[in-house]
Write a protein that holds these residues in place. Structure first.
Motif, mmCIF file in Angstrom:
data_model
loop_
_atom_site.group_PDB
_atom_site.id
_atom_site.type_symbol
_atom_site.label_atom_id
_atom_site.label_comp_id
_atom_site.label_asym_id
_atom_site.label_seq_id
_atom_site.Cartn_x
_atom_site.Cartn_y
_atom_site.Cartn_z
ATOM 1 N N ALA A 364 0.834 -1.208 0.000
ATOM 2 C CA ALA A 364 0.000 0.000 0.000
ATOM 3 C C ALA A 364 0.864 1.252 0.000
ATOM 4 O O ALA A 364 0.594 2.210 -0.747
ATOM 5 N N LEU A 368 1.264 3.991 -2.922
ATOM 6 C CA LEU A 368 1.006 5.407 -2.667
ATOM 7 C C LEU A 368 2.169 6.264 -3.166
ATOM 8 O O LEU A 368 1.972 7.290 -3.830
ATOM 9 N N ILE A 373 -1.551 3.723 -6.111
ATOM 10 C CA ILE A 373 -2.687 3.551 -5.205
ATOM 11 C C ILE A 373 -2.959 4.911 -4.565
ATOM 12 O O ILE A 373 -2.041 5.571 -4.085
ATOM 13 N N SER A 374 -4.206 5.301 -4.586
ATOM 14 C CA SER A 374 -4.581 6.601 -4.018
ATOM 15 C C SER A 374 -5.575 6.393 -2.895
ATOM 16 O O SER A 374 -6.239 5.363 -2.816
ATOM 17 N N HIS A 379 -9.696 2.921 -4.387
ATOM 18 C CA HIS A 379 -8.542 2.446 -3.620
ATOM 19 C C HIS A 379 -8.429 0.923 -3.654
ATOM 20 O O HIS A 379 -7.360 0.377 -3.929
ATOM 21 N N TYR A 383 -5.432 -1.365 -5.140
ATOM 22 C CA TYR A 383 -4.641 -2.201 -4.235
ATOM 23 C C TYR A 383 -4.679 -3.660 -4.694
ATOM 24 O O TYR A 383 -3.654 -4.353 -4.718
ATOM 25 N N ILE B 25 -10.298 8.309 3.484
ATOM 26 C CA ILE B 25 -8.994 7.857 2.953
ATOM 27 C C ILE B 25 -9.126 6.448 2.381
ATOM 28 O O ILE B 25 -8.698 6.161 1.262
ATOM 29 N N ILE B 26 -9.702 5.558 3.154
ATOM 30 C CA ILE B 26 -9.983 4.203 2.632
ATOM 31 C C ILE B 26 -11.460 3.915 2.887
ATOM 32 O O ILE B 26 -11.865 3.536 3.984
ATOM 33 N N PRO B 27 -12.271 4.115 1.865
ATOM 34 C CA PRO B 27 -13.706 3.829 2.029
ATOM 35 C C PRO B 27 -13.964 2.327 1.984
ATOM 36 O O PRO B 27 -13.064 1.553 1.617
ATOM 37 N N ILE B 106 -2.496 9.961 5.887
ATOM 38 C CA ILE B 106 -2.713 8.948 4.833
ATOM 39 C C ILE B 106 -1.693 7.814 4.979
ATOM 40 O O ILE B 106 -2.060 6.626 4.953
ATOM 41 N N LEU B 107 -0.433 8.173 5.174
ATOM 42 C CA LEU B 107 0.597 7.132 5.368
ATOM 43 C C LEU B 107 0.260 6.240 6.556
ATOM 44 O O LEU B 107 0.300 5.008 6.466
ATOM 45 N N PHE B 110 -2.788 3.974 5.845
ATOM 46 C CA PHE B 110 -2.454 2.826 4.997
ATOM 47 C C PHE B 110 -1.728 1.758 5.823
ATOM 48 O O PHE B 110 -2.028 0.566 5.739
ATOM 49 N N TYR B 114 -3.679 -1.950 6.727
ATOM 50 C CA TYR B 114 -3.226 -3.221 6.146
ATOM 51 C C TYR B 114 -2.465 -4.095 7.131
ATOM 52 O O TYR B 114 -1.706 -4.979 6.734
#
Lengths: 535, 158
Positions: A364, A368, A373-374, A379, A383, B25-27, B106-107, B110, B114
């Motif tokens: 990820a 980015l 990957i945004s 998203h 991914y 950011i991550i839906p 955002i970093l 992510f 994950y």
């Protein structure tokens, strides 16, 4: 600690110091090593926790000493370089975090001037180092496969690491193009070996191996050196090397773990602080006799910094590659473009080192950083197209010495003990830029031949200043080198340098194996010259 | 793996803002199998990751307050009361001001998302650390090397 001088005082406890101390210890001399970092506790390595990728990529096990937040590190001003400096300060040094990709130099790497008319020849050759490479292979536990046509025959004690689906896939690409590839020499135990367990393919090499399969020197040479009687004092940060009235080194001033200033006298001082730390210490060791820094009458201390410009080219494949399984940076290599070819627009060459894919968080973050990957809409689709479908290679380009690429002292920045920090000033040469472009094109070609549907190139790879070389180069001419052909300072005859600083050229492969072979070579030279060591 | 953490840095209100931002950011995935990042309690994981850098954590807390402030300038009670489109605009406004908060968050989002047990399992992965079990990798078969083995040595003799 004590006013009594020790026979040999080593500064730094990384790759070279460990090998050197172990070898020299057979003389029964009183050897003490000071290391600013501490012993690592493998039970606290990131790979034992779910947040291992975040700690490696964003946290306390990152490549840059500037962002890790560890008190053992010192900052490096690398704002004037397109490549960031990377090193780790601990017993074991940067071998704690290295990939353990373990090639030797080629014979031609020591004859650059003679063969290709650039840079300088080394004052020794491959044959001189060959027995030390062999010793090092046994001590570090090197895995590989004999018979590589890119090299003279060599000792490889352990079977090659598992190539996995990534290795098999990319090897097929090399075969389609008729290009060389071979299982990489890797300092990773693939069988139980000398008290170390076999690799379990956890894929966490770059943030420390909690299993002990990767050969960091805290688990290879150091235990053996300590059994031979060497004393290792961690959390001791050396500020400067002191000299006596005769201009000989007579010890060091350092800070202990509590920040208390101490001195340690010694008959011989040995520097093993890497290609940035060693010139930093020499430049910080000014005195009446050495106003420009110790051992710097040539003016070359800190100059000729070589970093190995890296290109990273990643292929995106349709099938899953299980790239998060297996040693991260050890799989197969190609030396197809290693030797100089006058038909190309650059001299010297590069190696290709296949790297496996990313874990779930790493994929990820890489996606980015490369715009693949945004956040927000789309998203998950992006991914899904990337995770476990990305694998590729790095090109390690030979970096030729340039006196303007250098380490100096930063006028403002200091470490936590107030010692001036190093600054690196580095410009990518035209030769390196052309070599990088060639490497990107060839790597893209082989990835496409292996079935990649898309490729991503990053060159030069910004965080890749892992290999620090050339800043106290060796040679026979005191006007053109800092140390002689066996690591002894031309200016200070009881001062030795054994790390990558003394490299004359950088070759196009990872340097750790050669750094250690050279350290073993210098230790043997000292043993042979004990009777007239300072003549 | 990472979903039960003791929160300390975020107020309840800030935690609600954070959840909305994380979801942006991550839906959730279109099929609903993968959750939005705001629905799996990543706040604790992000706090844990930033424990060594409290100034960055403070910046994130400040960033959440900034979102509220920008929302109020639009006449809203706070950020959470905004319509989804307006929220996105407010976040874009903050990002365009070159505030370091959005890229850092955002970093961290992510990285935290994950390693969430629920996400890893949904991706078909074992939700565990790589050590101490490691992974099985197919055994080597060097038949692929046959062509290379036939090649004569090509290093330069010297």
């Amino acid at each position: 600690m004590t006013a009594e001088p020790v026979d040999v005082l080593i500064v730094g406890a990384g790759a070279s110091a460990a090998a050197f101390a172990w070898s020299l210890a057979e003389t029964r001399m009183n050897i003490v090593c000071l290391e600013q970092g501490d012993w690592m506790d493998p039970s606290k390595y990131p790979g034992l926790g779910g947040d291992w990728e975040a700690r490696q990529l964003l946290g306390d096990f990152g490549f840059s000493p500037n962002t890790r937040g560890r008190s053992e590190d010192y900052p490096v001003n690398d704002s004037a370089s397109p490549i960031a400096a990377s090193m780790f300060n601990a017993v074991g040094g940067s071998t704690i975090l290295y990939a353990a990709h373990f090639p030797r130099f080629h014979p031609s790497d020591f004859r650059v001037r003679t063969l290709d008319g650039v840079a300088d020849d080394w004052p020794l050759d491959y044959a001189s180092l060959e027995p030390y490479y062999d010793v090092n292979a046994r001590m570090m536990g090197v895995a590989g496969l004999a018979g590589d046509p890119a090299y003279p025959p060599k000792v490889v004690p352990l079977p090659a690491v598992a190539l996995g689906k990534v290795g098999r896939t990319l090897a097929s690409g090399f075969n389609r193009l008729g290009w060389h590839w071979w299982p990489s020499d890797s300092a990773i135990t693939t069988q139980d070996y000398e008290g170390r367990a076999a690799c379990i393919n956890a894929g966490t090499c770059l943030s420390g191996c909690a299993h002990g399969a990767k050969a960091s020197t805290d688990i290879t040479y150091w235990p053996a050196a300590l059994r031979r009687g060497v004393t290792l004092r961690p959390r001791c940060r050396v500020r400067e090397i002191t000299v006596n009235e005769s201009g000989m080194a007579d010890g060091v001033v350092y800070y202990d773990a509590d920040g208390v200033e101490r001195t340690q006298k010694a008959h011989v001082v040995v520097l093993a602080c890497n290609g940035i730390g060693t010139p930093r210490l020499l430049l910080n060791s000014r005195s009446r006799q050495f106003p420009d820094g110790l051992a710097n009458r040539s003016g070359l201390v800190g100059r000729n910094l070589m970093l190995h410009p890296y290109a990273m080219v990643t292929g995106i494949f349709d099938e899953r590659l299980e790239g998060y399984k297996g040693p991260t940076g050890c799989c197969i290599w190609s030396h197809e473009f290693y030797e100089t070819d006058r038909a190309r627009d650059f001299v010297r060459g590069y190696s290709l080192e296949i790297v496996r894919g990313y874990g779930p968080a790493g994929a990820a973050l890489w996606g980015l950083s490369t715009g693949r990957i945004s956040p927000g809409a789309g998203h998950h689709e992006a991914y899904g197209a990337l995770f476990d479908r990305a694998a590729g290679m790095v090109a390690i380009c030979e970096d030729l010495p340039d006196a303007d690429n250098r380490v100096t002292l930063d006028p403002q920045m200091t470490d936590s003990n107030g010692i001036p920090a190093p600054k690196i000033t580095y410009r990518l040469s035209d030769n390196s830029a052309r070599m990088l472009a060639h490497a990107v094109a060839r790597a893209t070609e082989v990835l496409q031949a292996a079935g990649a549907r898309d490729t991503v190139a990053e060159a030069p790879l910004q965080p890749a200043g892992w290999h620090l070389m050339g800043t106290a180069r060796m040679g026979t001419d005191p006007a053109r080198s800092v140390v002689n052909e066996w690591g002894r300072s031309h200016d200070v005859r009881n001062l030795f340098i054994i790390d990558g600083s003394i490299f004359v050229t950088s070759a196009g492969v990872n340097p750790t194996n050669t750094i250690q072979a050279l350290a073993l070579y210098i230790a043997d030279a000292i043993k042979k010259n004990l009777a007239n060591l300072f003549d | 793996m990472s979903e039960n953490h003791e929160r300390s840095s975020f107020s309840d209100h800030q935690a609600r803002i954070l959840a909305e931002v994380l979801d942006a950011i991550i839906p959730p995935s279109a099929d609903g199998l993968l959750p939005g990042a705001g629905r799996i309690d990543l706040a604790g994981a992000i706090e844990d990751a930033l424990r060594q850098t409290p100034e960055v954590l403070a910046m994130i807390v400040q960033g959440l307050s900034s979102l509220d402030e920008l929302a109020r300038r639009r006449g809203s009670q706070d950020f959470t009361a905004l319509h989804e489109t307006d929220r996105r605009e407010v976040m874009e406004e903050l990002a365009s001001s070159q505030d370091a908060f959005p890229p850092v968050l955002i970093l961290q989002t992510f990285a935290a998302y994950y390693r969430s047990q629920r996400v890893l399992e949904e991706l078909g992965l074992e939700a565990r650390a790589p050590h101490p079990s490691g992974y099985a990798v197919e055994p080597n078969n060097f038949a692929l090397l046959d062509a290379v083995r036939r090649r004569p040595p090509f290093y330069r003799q010297c």
